[in-house]
Design a protein around this motif. Structure first.
Motif, PDB file in Angstrom:
ATOM      1  N   ARG A  38      17.061 106.101  83.367  1.00 10.81           N
ATOM      2  CA  ARG A  38      17.282 105.669  81.971  1.00 10.81           C
ATOM      3  C   ARG A  38      16.720 104.737  81.878  1.00 10.81           C
ATOM      4  O   ARG A  38      15.487 104.791  80.165  1.00 10.81           O
ATOM      5  N   ASN A  39      15.656 103.964  82.457  1.00 10.08           N
ATOM      6  CA  ASN A  39      14.537 102.897  82.071  1.00 10.08           C
ATOM      7  C   ASN A  39      13.153 103.866  81.629  1.00 10.08           C
ATOM      8  O   ASN A  39      12.398 102.977  81.016  1.00 10.08           O
ATOM      9  N   THR A  58      17.169 104.637  86.677  1.00 11.07           N
ATOM     10  CA  THR A  58      15.429 105.400  87.276  1.00 11.07           C
ATOM     11  C   THR A  58      14.883 105.680  86.161  1.00 11.07           C
ATOM     12  O   THR A  58      13.834 105.430  84.810  1.00 11.07           O
ATOM     13  N   ALA A  97      14.191 102.378  73.567  1.00  9.55           N
ATOM     14  CA  ALA A  97      15.840 101.901  73.756  1.00  9.55           C
ATOM     15  C   ALA A  97      16.833 101.836  72.571  1.00  9.55           C
ATOM     16  O   ALA A  97      18.120 102.169  73.434  1.00  9.55           O
TER      17      ALA A  97
END
Length: 364
Positions: free
Chosen positions: A288-289, A286, A294
């Protein structure tokens, strides 16, 4: 004496001017932990605390001497056997901490006849161990197995050792275990892997990320296992060699036996904490997203670095987390090349807290 006094004054003045003057602070009780290595919340687990108390009653306070003199107790051998069985190795040797394990082992394994191929981002204890050994140090680009293969082929060392971590503590990315084993086999090299941040959190029964084919696997009890100390898992013969030659083992007072008494409990607890491991992975995904950049996110783990444009930006971001009720720390040069706030996540975090953290990242 005067020269050293001036050296100290200049250093402290520069550290103060650049806002890098370090200080020691107790953890704030009112903030949620996002920076310790207590990944499974075992440091305050009732059974761990009870085991420590019982250990003191059984063995007293200190061990009183090195293990080779009078500091050894049966509990040391018991935990070493337990560790080796858990991780599928022949034997294990317990050290006071991970730094002592890496410095002592590598300076004993290697000498000037070795070429040590070490990941560019390897922990300071691994680098220092190689330096003390006198081995020729050759860095390979971080997790770049093609580059490592080229260097191994170029040097064609009679005595070669590959040194890396399984999970890197500043970027949260993992070493490619299969490729490391292939290169170890192809070039007849020793393989030394520090699994400090993987043990307890990954693998069947929490056995970590380090492959069994590695010649030396280092685990720590001071992170996911909630205590302190470290162990090197290796062959019986290698254990005997280290027992005789690792100076940080031979010449150090043994750890408190009570620590080992609690370590036996910690291993059994960790084996059964699959639910906590799964929850930690869900929370980590959750968070990291939520990271916008990115392309710069290397992490695939519970360690999530938020790379910042400057040291000031890292300090400001840590302050924002604190204002929202979370304890983080800004990690800055020279510890890392790029300043960051490193989120070191644990299984006690709830889905609601993970969503709040994700929101803070999204707003950054």
């Amino acid at each position: 004496m005067q020269a050293f006094t001036k050296q100290v004054e200049n250093f402290l003045l520069h550290a103060e001017k650049t806002n890098r003057l370090r200080s020691l602070e107790a953890p704030p009780e009112n903030l949620i932990d996002l920076c310790s290595n207590d990944y499974l919340g075992l440091a305050k687990h009732r059974r761990i605390k009870d085991a420590l108390k019982t250990g003191v009653d059984l063995y007293g306070g200190g061990s009183t001497a090195s293990r080779l003199v009078r500091g050894h107790r049966g509990i040391f051998a018991q935990v070493e056997r337990q560790t080796a069985e858990w991780l599928g190795g022949e034997a294990a040797l317990f050290f006071a901490n991970g730094y002592a394990a890496n410095v002592g082992a590598l300076s004993a394994i290697c000498d000037s006849s070795y070429v040590a191929f070490i990941d560019r981002l390897a922990h300071a204890s691994l680098v220092d161990g190689v330096r003390l050994s006198g081995a020729q140090k050759v860095y390979f680009r971080h997790n770049d197995m093609q580059h490592l293969g080229e260097l191994l082929a170029k040097h064609r060392a009679t005595k070669a050792i590959i040194i890396t971590e399984s999970l890197f503590s500043m970027d949260g990315d993992m070493a490619p275990a299969g490729a490391l084993i292939d290169l170890k086999t192809k070039f007849d090299a020793l393989l030394y892997i520090d699994d400090a941040h993987g043990i307890g959190v990954y693998g069947d029964a929490g056995c970590g990320l380090s492959p069994r084919e590695a010649d030396f696997r280092v685990i720590t009890f001071g992170k996911a296992l909630g205590l302190e100390g470290a162990a090197i898992v290796c062959s019986d013969a290698s254990r005997s060699y280290l027992l005789h030659n690792a100076r940080t083992f031979v010449f150090s007072t043994a750890p408190m036996p009570a620590i080992l008494h609690a370590a036996a409990v910690a291993i059994e607890l960790v084996k059964g904490m699959q639910g906590e491991r799964e929850r930690l992975q869900q929370v980590s995904a959750t968070i990291r997203n939520a990271v916008k950049d990115a392309a710069r996110m290397k992490s695939s783990s519970h360690i999530v670095p938020l790379i910042c444009e400057s040291e000031a930006a890292a300090l400001e971001l840590a302050g924002r987390f604190a204002a929202a009720g979370f304890h983080t720390r800004a990690i800055r040069p020279p510890t890392v090349k790029e300043s960051r706030v490193r989120l070191s996540l644990n299984s006690n975090l709830t889905a609601e807290q993970a969503a709040q953290i994700a929101g803070l990242i999204g707003a950054a």
